[in-house]
Design a protein around this motif. Sequence first.
Motif, PDB file in Angstrom:
ATOM      1  N   ASP A  10       0.823  -1.224   0.000  1.00  0.00           N
ATOM      2  CA  ASP A  10       0.000   0.000   0.000  1.00  0.00           C
ATOM      3  C   ASP A  10       0.846   1.259   0.000  1.00  0.00           C
ATOM      4  O   ASP A  10       0.591   2.218   0.762  1.00  0.00           O
ATOM      5  CB  ASP A  10      -0.932   0.011   1.230  1.00  0.00           C
ATOM      6  CG  ASP A  10      -1.868  -1.209   1.240  1.00  0.00           C
ATOM      7  OD1 ASP A  10      -2.240  -1.661   0.129  1.00  0.00           O
ATOM      8  OD2 ASP A  10      -2.188  -1.715   2.347  1.00  0.00           O
ATOM      9  N   LEU A  12       3.761   1.762   1.224  1.00  0.00           N
ATOM     10  CA  LEU A  12       4.726   1.908   2.320  1.00  0.00           C
ATOM     11  C   LEU A  12       5.822   0.847   2.207  1.00  0.00           C
ATOM     12  O   LEU A  12       5.538  -0.356   2.208  1.00  0.00           O
ATOM     13  CB  LEU A  12       4.041   1.782   3.676  1.00  0.00           C
ATOM     14  CG  LEU A  12       4.987   1.850   4.896  1.00  0.00           C
ATOM     15  CD1 LEU A  12       5.678   3.216   4.974  1.00  0.00           C
ATOM     16  CD2 LEU A  12       4.230   1.558   6.187  1.00  0.00           C
ATOM     17  N   GLU A 194       4.843   3.228  12.763  1.00  0.00           N
ATOM     18  CA  GLU A 194       4.190   2.663  11.576  1.00  0.00           C
ATOM     19  C   GLU A 194       2.957   3.474  11.179  1.00  0.00           C
ATOM     20  O   GLU A 194       2.724   3.739   9.995  1.00  0.00           O
ATOM     21  CB  GLU A 194       3.814   1.203  11.793  1.00  0.00           C
ATOM     22  CG  GLU A 194       3.169   0.586  10.543  1.00  0.00           C
ATOM     23  CD  GLU A 194       2.983  -0.911  10.613  1.00  0.00           C
ATOM     24  OE1 GLU A 194       3.589  -1.541  11.498  1.00  0.00           O
ATOM     25  OE2 GLU A 194       2.228  -1.442   9.775  1.00  0.00           O
ATOM     26  N   ARG A 198       2.398   5.180   7.645  1.00  0.00           N
ATOM     27  CA  ARG A 198       1.239   4.851   6.805  1.00  0.00           C
ATOM     28  C   ARG A 198       0.447   6.113   6.457  1.00  0.00           C
ATOM     29  O   ARG A 198      -0.043   6.282   5.344  1.00  0.00           O
ATOM     30  CB  ARG A 198       0.323   3.833   7.491  1.00  0.00           C
ATOM     31  CG  ARG A 198       0.938   2.459   7.573  1.00  0.00           C
ATOM     32  CD  ARG A 198      -0.068   1.317   7.703  1.00  0.00           C
ATOM     33  NE  ARG A 198       0.677   0.039   7.739  1.00  0.00           N
ATOM     34  CZ  ARG A 198       1.189  -0.561   6.647  1.00  0.00           C
ATOM     35  NH1 ARG A 198       1.051   0.006   5.451  1.00  0.00           N
ATOM     36  NH2 ARG A 198       1.881  -1.696   6.762  1.00  0.00           N
ATOM     37  N   ARG A 199       0.359   7.027   7.429  1.00  0.00           N
ATOM     38  CA  ARG A 199      -0.324   8.309   7.162  1.00  0.00           C
ATOM     39  C   ARG A 199       0.406   9.058   6.054  1.00  0.00           C
ATOM     40  O   ARG A 199      -0.198   9.580   5.104  1.00  0.00           O
ATOM     41  CB  ARG A 199      -0.368   9.157   8.442  1.00  0.00           C
ATOM     42  CG  ARG A 199      -1.356  10.321   8.361  1.00  0.00           C
ATOM     43  CD  ARG A 199      -1.397  11.063   9.690  1.00  0.00           C
ATOM     44  NE  ARG A 199      -0.549  12.262   9.666  1.00  0.00           N
ATOM     45  CZ  ARG A 199       0.076  12.742  10.740  1.00  0.00           C
ATOM     46  NH1 ARG A 199       0.015  12.077  11.902  1.00  0.00           N
ATOM     47  NH2 ARG A 199       0.796  13.833  10.655  1.00  0.00           N
ATOM     48  N   ALA A 201       2.302   7.746   3.767  1.00  0.00           N
ATOM     49  CA  ALA A 201       2.154   7.000   2.506  1.00  0.00           C
ATOM     50  C   ALA A 201       0.825   7.320   1.819  1.00  0.00           C
ATOM     51  O   ALA A 201       0.688   7.177   0.602  1.00  0.00           O
ATOM     52  CB  ALA A 201       2.254   5.509   2.759  1.00  0.00           C
TER      53      ALA A 201
END
Length: 260
Positions: A10, A12, A194, A198-199, A201
Motif C-alpha cells: 500500500d 509503504l 508505523e 502509513r499516514r 504513505a
Amino acid sequence: MESATLTVTDGLAVLTLNRPQAANALDLSLKTALLDGVRAIAADDSVRAVLIRAEGRNFCVGQDLGEHADALSTTPDRAMDTVAEHYNPLISGIAALEVPVVAAVQGACVGAGLGLALAADVVVAAESASFATAFTAIGLASDSGLTRTLVDAIGAVRTRAFILLGTKISAAQAQDWGLIAQVASDDEHAATAEAIARRLAGGPTAAFAAVKELVAASLPSLEDALERERVAAGPLAATADHRGAVEAFLAKRRPDFTGR
Ligand SMILES: CCCCCCCCCCCCC[C@H](O)CC(=O)SCCNC(=O)CCNC(=O)[C@H](O)C(C)(C)COP(=O)(O)OP(=O)(O)OC[C@H]1O[C@@H](n2cnc3c(N)ncnc32)[C@H](O)[C@@H]1OP(=O)(O)O
C-alpha cells in the motif's frame, strides 16, 4: 537469515535491520542488504513513504567492531573503504529519497546507527532508547553524515561536545534537544512509527517531495560532509589509538589512549 528485509505494501516500504543477535551491528552483509534495499526503494515508483525499523532490543550499534578488527589486521589499507563503499552511499541514498522516511528507534542507536536514523525525516523513539556517537571512544571522529545532520538538529556547540565527550543521551533528552521528532512508550513506539509512516504513505506525495527538497536546499551539503568525513577517516584508522581502542572494546577492557 537475511541481514535486512524489505516489504512494500500500500505504498509503504518497510526496511528492517535484521541482525538482532548482534544488536544490529553493521557488518558487510547488513550494510550491503541495506544499500540494496534503499536502491530498490528509490527505483520503485509505487513507494510513497518509507519506514526504517530494526528487529531486537537495539536499533543499531554502528559498525560491527569484530569485522572491523579483522579488516584492520588483514586489509589495513582498505579497512576504511567501507565508508565510501557502504556508509556514504547508504546515507546519501536515504537522504535523496523523495518520499518521507520514518525511523523507529529502540534501545541503542549508536555511531553509524545514529547516522542511519538521522538520515530519516522523522525519528520516533521508544522512551527507553538511547543515542550516542561512540566514534571518539574508538579513536575515530565522525561519519555517516553526522557532522551535518547533528549540526542541523542540535547546533555546532552541542554537536562538538556530544562527539568529543562521547555522551549517551536518553530519548527524552534527544527530543528536548530537537534531535528526534517524537517519543512513545516502549510498548507503543513501533505502532506509533508505523501509523505515522502509513499516514505519510497516504498523503500528498508531491508536496512532501517539495518539502524535503526545499529544506535540503536551505542546508549545507550532506555530500560535502560525507566526503570530508571519508577523507578524515583514513588517517585515523591508522592510529594506534584507534586500533588499540577497537581491540580493547572486543576484550571488554578500557582503552589506553596515547594520542598517537
Ligand atoms: C572487505 C570488507 C571489509 C570490512 C571493513 C570493516 C571495517 C569498517 C571500517 C569502519 C568504518 C568506520 C565505522 C564508522 O565510524 C561507523 C561506526 O559506527 S563507529 C562506532 C561503532 N560502534 C561502537 O563503537 C559502539 C560500541 N558499543 C557500545 O558502545 C555499547 O555496546 C553500546 C552500544 C552503548 C551498548 O552498551 P550496552 O547496552 O552496555 O551493551 P554491551 O556493550 O554489553 O553490548 C551488548 C553486546 O553487543 C555487542 N556489541 C555492541 N556494540 C557492538 C559493535 N559495534 N560491534 C560488535 N559488537 C557490538 C557487545 O560486544 C555485547 O556482546 P556480548 O558481550 O553480549 O556478546
